[in-house]
Write an enzyme that holds these catalytic residues in place. Structure first.
Site: not given
Ligand code: TNX
Length: 526
Positions: A336
């Site tokens: 992300e």
């Molecule tokens: C996505 S899964 C994220 C996390 C958040 C989560 C909440 C991932 C690699 N990154 O930073 O906590 O969603 O569901």
């Protein structure tokens, strides 16, 4: 054709039925089905029982390693309330009547390091494996064959007995993991150890610790003490945060190792880094520390990928973490990132892969890293639509954490107070009823290293909150990772899971009473 059959034939047919292994042909509801999770490869019942009392002895082979003796003492602790605290371990003695023998000889090599055979006869029990890990898993199966009362460590339990049985068992996948997000809300070490204990009961073998994110930095780095001092002092909301000292981390590594669980540390980068950006000004391109962040947004932070000092800091962090971590893996996150160009992001991932390898470790990263020029030894952790098939095509391995199946932070249903719902509701059946080998086109079984269930903690505050979202879905994931498709069925699992409610209560786990399960009120008595 005679219309009646001789009594002996009827008896033989009945016996054959009784001794039938659990499998596609055995009735899922059969009372001869033992409530073992994850389902073993084969279970053959016999008649009789092995009583456990003050005469029971635990025996290891002459010259047994410390690791084998550790499994024997773990078993002795488990049985202490029934057999007495001064449980004697007889190394090297011929296994006498009334003994439980842990041995590294005689096991089929095809069972690998984690497989075992467990044979319970009326006068002795033998657990055979190729490695202490297999003996440990065999002990967990033995534990599940005992009534729930065995879980009360100080209760004066008497009259324990094991049902006569022959079990041959080995895992489908090498990686059977759970992830704890200790950043959004800090989780004290004792609560992490409790989680490890529950994982061990279900033969999970990897604990991935998400140690840094925007909201908190959770591990002491001696060469950069400001990371824990400043970055450790925040979390989501107004709580105090916290961090593990290196001594505490090492204590956890050892605690988990005794339960044959490997710690996999994650430092998330280049995004999800606000806590680090708040602690070390030089990680920002403008050299100005960011304010601490206590919200739940994602994607807004990134370290300065164009600056060499960033990589010097990352090297210090990963070197210390590598020294503290006996396992071969360092997880670098990589998810992300919205603040960098694709080229900047890919360049960063490739450079950090070199830093990880220079520490003698294998890199793991979330699915987003797959388009980089990854070494085939690097591991991609799938969580949403990604190009992990590209990594499989170059001979790499993938850990399966599909968010619609194993994201333990997602609500069970519309009534669940805790958790998020962006990936949809995940009931126990959703977490159970899928196959890692067919989840992604282009990622066949040989490329699947295993499964892992992440537990993100934006909405979780106290240890029992974490447990409520993890259990019982973590048991479903444990079976997805361990058991072959031939012995897996939702009907069979939900029946066995019903018997685990009292056991989860007995070990002190707060779990969700899913309406999909007809929970048993009292413990399993074979
Ligand atoms: C996505 S899964 C994220 C996390 C958040 C989560 C909440 C991932 C690699 N990154 O930073 O906590 O969603 O569901």
């Amino acid at each position: 054709m005679p219309t009646t059959r001789p009594a002996a034939l009827v008896l033989a047919a009945a016996l054959a039925l009784l001794c039938a292994p659990i499998g596609p042909t055995a009735s899922a509801q059969s009372p001869t089905t033992l409530a073992i999770i994850p389902a073993p490869t084969s279970v053959t019942r016999a008649s009789g029982r092995f009583p456990i009392d003050t005469g029971t002895t635990i025996v290891t082979d002459a010259g047994a390693s410390t690791a084998v003796e550790d499994v024997a003492s773990y078993l002795a602790e488990l049985l202490a309330p029934s057999v007495g605290a001064a449980r004697r371990l007889t190394a090297g003695a011929a296994a006498p009547r009334g003994s439980i023998h842990l041995t590294l000889s005689g096991a089929d090599k095809a069972l690998g390091d984690e497989g075992y055979t467990l044979v319970v006869g009326a006068d002795r029990v033998i657990i055979a494996a190729n490695d202490p890990a297999g003996l440990f898993h065999g002990v967990q199966t033995l534990r599940q064959l005992l009534p729930t009362t065995v879980e009360y460590r100080a209760a004066l339990t008497r009259g324990l007995a094991l049902p006569a049985v022959r079990i041959v068992d080995s895992p489908r996948f090498a990686w059977r993991g759970a992830m704890l997000d200790v950043t959004r809300h800090f989780l004290p070490l004792d609560a992490v150890k409790d989680y490890v204990d529950a994982m061990a009961l279900y033969k999970l073998n990897r604990l991935h610790l998400h140690l840094s994110d925007d909201q908190g930095w959770r591990i002491e780095i001696r060469s950069r003490p400001e990371l824990a001092r400043i970055g450790g002092a925040s979390e989501v909301g107004s709580g105090p945060g916290g961090y593990y000292t290196q001594a505490e981390y090492s204590d956890l590594v050892a605690y988990a190792a005794r339960r044959h669980i490997m710690i996999v540390p994650e430092i998330d980068m280049p995004g999800h880094t606000n806590a680090a950006l708040a602690s070390i000004p030089a990680l920002n391109c403008d050299n100005k520390a960011r304010p601490p962040y206590r919200g739940t947004r994602v994607g807004f932070s990134a370290v300065c990928v164009e600056s060499d000092s960033t990589y010097a800091i990352i090297t210090d962090i990963l070197r210390e973490l590598a020294e503290l971590t006996p396992g071969p893996y360092l997880h670098i996150g990589g998810d992300e990132v919205e603040k960098l160009t694709h080229k900047q992001y890919i360049g960063f991932v490739e450079r950090v892969q070199g830093i990880v390898q220079a520490q003698g470790k294998q890199m793991i990263g979330w699915g987003e890293i797959a388009p980089a020029a990854l070494d085939p030894t690097t591991i991609v952790q799938h969580w949403k639509k990604d190009s992990s098939a590209v990594h499989a095509a170059r001979g790499g391995s993938v850990i399966m954490s599909p968010n619609t199946r194993v994201y333990l932070d997602q609500k069970y249903d519309a009534k669940t107070a805790l958790g998020l719902k962006w990936a949809g509701f995940i009931e126990v059946k959703d977490a159970y009823d899928w196959d890692p080998a067919t989840q992604i086109a282009g990622v066949p079984e040989r490329a699947v290293l295993g499964v892992e269930a992440p537990l993100w903690s934006e909405t979780l505050f106290k240890p029992s909150d974490f447990q409520f979202l993890a259990f019982p879905r973590l048991l479903a994931v444990a079976e997805v990772g361990w058991s072959t498709p031939a012995v897996r069925s939702w009907a069979g699992f939900r029946t066995r899971l019903a018997a685990h409610g009292p056991r989860l209560s007995a070990i002190g786990v707060n779990f969700y009473r899913s309406p999909q399960i007809d929970w048993q009120e009292s413990g399993w008595i074979p």
